[in-house]
Design a protein around this motif. Structure first.
Motif, PDB file in Angstrom:
ATOM      1  N   ASP A  46       0.821  -1.216   0.000  1.00  0.00           N
ATOM      2  CA  ASP A  46       0.000   0.000   0.000  1.00  0.00           C
ATOM      3  C   ASP A  46       0.854   1.265   0.000  1.00  0.00           C
ATOM      4  N   PRO A  47       1.756   1.429  -0.964  1.00  0.00           N
ATOM      5  CA  PRO A  47       2.667   2.575  -0.942  1.00  0.00           C
ATOM      6  C   PRO A  47       2.019   3.863  -1.427  1.00  0.00           C
ATOM      7  N   VAL A  48       2.558   4.975  -0.965  1.00  0.00           N
ATOM      8  CA  VAL A  48       2.220   6.299  -1.464  1.00  0.00           C
ATOM      9  C   VAL A  48       3.530   7.075  -1.569  1.00  0.00           C
ATOM     10  N   ILE A  49       3.600   8.025  -2.495  1.00  0.00           N
ATOM     11  CA  ILE A  49       4.878   8.661  -2.797  1.00  0.00           C
ATOM     12  C   ILE A  49       4.744  10.179  -2.876  1.00  0.00           C
ATOM     13  N   ILE A  50       5.817  10.879  -2.472  1.00  0.00           N
ATOM     14  CA  ILE A  50       5.901  12.329  -2.582  1.00  0.00           C
ATOM     15  C   ILE A  50       7.372  12.702  -2.698  1.00  0.00           C
ATOM     16  N   ARG A  51       7.649  13.926  -3.168  1.00  0.00           N
ATOM     17  CA  ARG A  51       9.029  14.395  -3.288  1.00  0.00           C
ATOM     18  C   ARG A  51       9.203  15.673  -2.488  1.00  0.00           C
ATOM     19  N   TYR A  56      12.855  11.563  -2.809  1.00  0.00           N
ATOM     20  CA  TYR A  56      11.537  10.949  -2.912  1.00  0.00           C
ATOM     21  C   TYR A  56      11.286  10.141  -1.635  1.00  0.00           C
ATOM     22  N   HIS A  57      10.069  10.201  -1.163  1.00  0.00           N
ATOM     23  CA  HIS A  57       9.684   9.468   0.042  1.00  0.00           C
ATOM     24  C   HIS A  57       8.522   8.541  -0.290  1.00  0.00           C
ATOM     25  N   VAL A  58       8.638   7.287   0.106  1.00  0.00           N
ATOM     26  CA  VAL A  58       7.545   6.325   0.022  1.00  0.00           C
ATOM     27  C   VAL A  58       7.162   5.913   1.441  1.00  0.00           C
ATOM     28  N   PHE A  59       5.893   6.045   1.757  1.00  0.00           N
ATOM     29  CA  PHE A  59       5.347   5.534   3.009  1.00  0.00           C
ATOM     30  C   PHE A  59       4.416   4.376   2.674  1.00  0.00           C
ATOM     31  N   SER A  60       4.381   3.381   3.559  1.00  0.00           N
ATOM     32  CA  SER A  60       3.556   2.202   3.292  1.00  0.00           C
ATOM     33  C   SER A  60       3.123   1.558   4.603  1.00  0.00           C
ATOM     34  N   THR A  61       2.223   0.605   4.497  1.00  0.00           N
ATOM     35  CA  THR A  61       1.701  -0.105   5.668  1.00  0.00           C
ATOM     36  C   THR A  61       2.842  -0.626   6.541  1.00  0.00           C
ATOM     37  N   GLY A  62       2.662  -0.548   7.840  1.00  0.00           N
ATOM     38  CA  GLY A  62       3.708  -0.954   8.776  1.00  0.00           C
ATOM     39  C   GLY A  62       4.029  -2.431   8.711  1.00  0.00           C
ATOM     40  N   ILE A  63       5.231  -2.729   8.250  1.00  0.00           N
ATOM     41  CA  ILE A  63       5.759  -4.103   8.201  1.00  0.00           C
ATOM     42  C   ILE A  63       7.238  -4.031   8.538  1.00  0.00           C
ATOM     43  N   GLY A  64       7.689  -4.772   9.509  1.00  0.00           N
ATOM     44  CA  GLY A  64       9.106  -4.767   9.829  1.00  0.00           C
ATOM     45  C   GLY A  64       9.344  -4.706  11.320  1.00  0.00           C
ATOM     46  N   SER A  72       5.863   2.104   7.629  1.00  0.00           N
ATOM     47  CA  SER A  72       7.148   1.946   6.953  1.00  0.00           C
ATOM     48  C   SER A  72       7.503   3.170   6.115  1.00  0.00           C
ATOM     49  N   SER A  73       8.815   3.435   6.006  1.00  0.00           N
ATOM     50  CA  SER A  73       9.309   4.599   5.275  1.00  0.00           C
ATOM     51  C   SER A  73      10.532   4.219   4.460  1.00  0.00           C
ATOM     52  N   ARG A  74      10.587   4.720   3.215  1.00  0.00           N
ATOM     53  CA  ARG A  74      11.746   4.524   2.353  1.00  0.00           C
ATOM     54  C   ARG A  74      12.038   5.807   1.586  1.00  0.00           C
ATOM     55  N   THR A  75      13.302   5.982   1.205  1.00  0.00           N
ATOM     56  CA  THR A  75      13.700   7.190   0.491  1.00  0.00           C
ATOM     57  C   THR A  75      14.595   6.844  -0.692  1.00  0.00           C
ATOM     58  N   SER A  76      14.611   7.774  -1.673  1.00  0.00           N
ATOM     59  CA  SER A  76      15.462   7.622  -2.848  1.00  0.00           C
ATOM     60  C   SER A  76      15.746   9.000  -3.418  1.00  0.00           C
ATOM     61  N   ARG A  77      16.907   9.135  -4.070  1.00  0.00           N
ATOM     62  CA  ARG A  77      17.233  10.388  -4.761  1.00  0.00           C
ATOM     63  C   ARG A  77      17.041  10.292  -6.270  1.00  0.00           C
ATOM     64  N   GLN A 104      -2.633  -3.228  15.648  1.00  0.00           N
ATOM     65  CA  GLN A 104      -1.207  -3.426  15.860  1.00  0.00           C
ATOM     66  C   GLN A 104      -0.330  -2.436  15.105  1.00  0.00           C
ATOM     67  N   ASN A 105      -0.834  -1.895  14.003  1.00  0.00           N
ATOM     68  CA  ASN A 105      -0.008  -1.018  13.174  1.00  0.00           C
ATOM     69  C   ASN A 105      -0.895  -0.085  12.372  1.00  0.00           C
ATOM     70  N   MET A 106      -0.269   0.720  11.534  1.00  0.00           N
ATOM     71  CA  MET A 106      -0.978   1.638  10.656  1.00  0.00           C
ATOM     72  C   MET A 106      -0.992   1.074   9.244  1.00  0.00           C
ATOM     73  N   TRP A 107      -2.115   1.227   8.587  1.00  0.00           N
ATOM     74  CA  TRP A 107      -2.285   0.712   7.238  1.00  0.00           C
ATOM     75  C   TRP A 107      -2.403   1.859   6.234  1.00  0.00           C
ATOM     76  N   ALA A 108      -2.001   1.573   5.004  1.00  0.00           N
ATOM     77  CA  ALA A 108      -2.356   2.363   3.824  1.00  0.00           C
ATOM     78  C   ALA A 108      -2.294   3.869   4.042  1.00  0.00           C
ATOM     79  N   PRO A 109      -1.099   4.433   4.240  1.00  0.00           N
ATOM     80  CA  PRO A 109      -0.992   5.870   4.477  1.00  0.00           C
ATOM     81  C   PRO A 109      -1.226   6.693   3.209  1.00  0.00           C
ATOM     82  N   ASP A 110      -1.384   7.992   3.402  1.00  0.00           N
ATOM     83  CA  ASP A 110      -1.424   8.945   2.305  1.00  0.00           C
ATOM     84  C   ASP A 110      -0.622  10.166   2.722  1.00  0.00           C
TER      85      ASP A 110
END
Length: 348
Positions: A46-51, A56-64, A72-77, A104-110
């Motif tokens: 369930d990723p969502v993306i912004i810059r 670039y930042h991707v946020f997604s359902t909590g797994i890990g 969850s959070s990920r980044t890229s240039r 237990q966690n957060m789902w499907a962010p925006d």
């Protein structure tokens, strides 16, 4: 998202009233992006993306582990090479654990940038239930090293309960051309809904107002409408609604696919290229549903949108990697706009 726990067992809009700080680096080629994605790209659901700036930042359902288990959070240039980012939260807010026992966690962010702050909407729920809530947190920046970083809990936005005809998960923000703010959401039950927001707070403008229905898949009485994950964005004088049909979260057996419809009004009606109404299960396939057994990535869905600084439109989504035991994996495609004005996903 409706079947998210099964998955765990198996394995920015142009119409916003403000835009994030501009970046200076060139984006990756949109046509073959998926073939080059590398780094920390799974599990992503369930990723969502912004810059923001060069990142670039991707946020997604909590797994890990740790905060990533909450959200969850990920980044890229460059949109290609992805690294684990700083998780926004270390635990669920108190209001959420009280409102949704067992969550237990957060789902499907925006994620969106509105009036000088980032708005992060997220869902809190439990498997198979529509006792669900959408929460909101805000921050001045996405950069943990920058002054003003820190997620402020703004509390609950909307909640659904047993007896309601919708499920308050899978939220996505849109501001229309008139400056009105909206939140689309929904998973199963009677389909996808649209709520009017207060631009100042990001919460419901009128708690008593009934949501508008924007998409559904009619089924026999008592059966669920197998549709979820709405996302609305603007292009070419139309509003475009992305939605996911059929079942996610079954690994390589997932039947998820993504459809698109368009409307002159953010409130709909949303129609496919053939005129079929998304309120009746219509629309036009954007991310294919005809995956063959030999194809690696299955069940593409839960799509979000990014318009980059050069005007390129991207769709971010997840699919299940048949070579990695069906792990949910980050996928990104560029949109090419055809002569008929309809989008084509490049390099699925």
């Amino acid at each position: 998202m409706y079947m998210l726990l099964a998955a765990l067992a198996v394995a920015a809009s142009p119409s916003l009233p403000a835009v994030p700080p501009q970046a200076t680096s060139a984006p990756a080629s949109a046509s073959d992006l998926n073939s080059r994605l590398a780094g920390d790209i799974m599990p992503v659901h369930d990723p969502v993306i912004i810059r923001e700036g060069d990142v670039y930042h991707v946020f997604s359902t909590g797994i890990g582990e740790g905060g990533q288990r909450i959200l969850s959070s990920r980044t890229s240039r460059d949109l290609v090479n992805w690294s684990r980012g700083r998780a926004p939260f270390e635990r669920l807010p108190d209001w959420a654990t009280k409102a949704i026992p067992g969550a237990q966690n957060m789902w499907a962010p925006d994620i969106s940038y509105v009036n000088g702050r980032y708005r992060l909407y997220y869902a809190v729920s439990t498997f198979g239930s529509n006792r669900s809530a959408i929460g909101l947190a805000t921050s001045a920046t996405l950069d943990p090293s920058a002054p003003g970083y820190g997620w402020r809990d703004e509390g609950m936005v909307v909640m659904s309960r047993p007896g309601d005809d919708f499920n308050a998960i899978d939220a996505a923000f849109i501001a229309d051309a008139q400056g009105r703010h909206w939140l689309s959401l929904g998973s199963f039950w009677s389909g996808l809904k649209l709520f009017r927001l207060d631009p100042a707070t990001g919460k419901l403008l009128d708690q008593a107002e009934r949501p508008r229905s924007i998409a559904a898949r009619p089924v026999p009485a008592g059966a669920p409408s197998i549709i979820e994950a709405p996302y609305i964005f603007a292009h070419g004088g139309f509003y475009w609604l992305l939605a996911s049909y059929d079942y996610c979260c079954k690994g390589v057996n997932s039947t998820y696919y993504t459809v698109v419809g368009r409307s002159k009004s953010v409130e709909g009606p949303y129609l496919g290229k053939d005129g079929s109404a998304m309120l009746r299960g219509g629309g036009t396939i954007l991310l294919r549903a005809d995956l063959r057994e030999k194809q690696r990535y299955r069940g593409p869905g839960h799509a979000g949108h990014l318009r980059d600084r050069d005007g390129t439109d991207y769709v971010v989504y997840h699919a299940y990697d048949s070579q990695k035991n069906g792990a949910p994996t980050l996928r990104i495609v560029g949109l090419q706009w055809g002569a008929d004005g309809w989008p084509i996903a490049q390099g699925q």
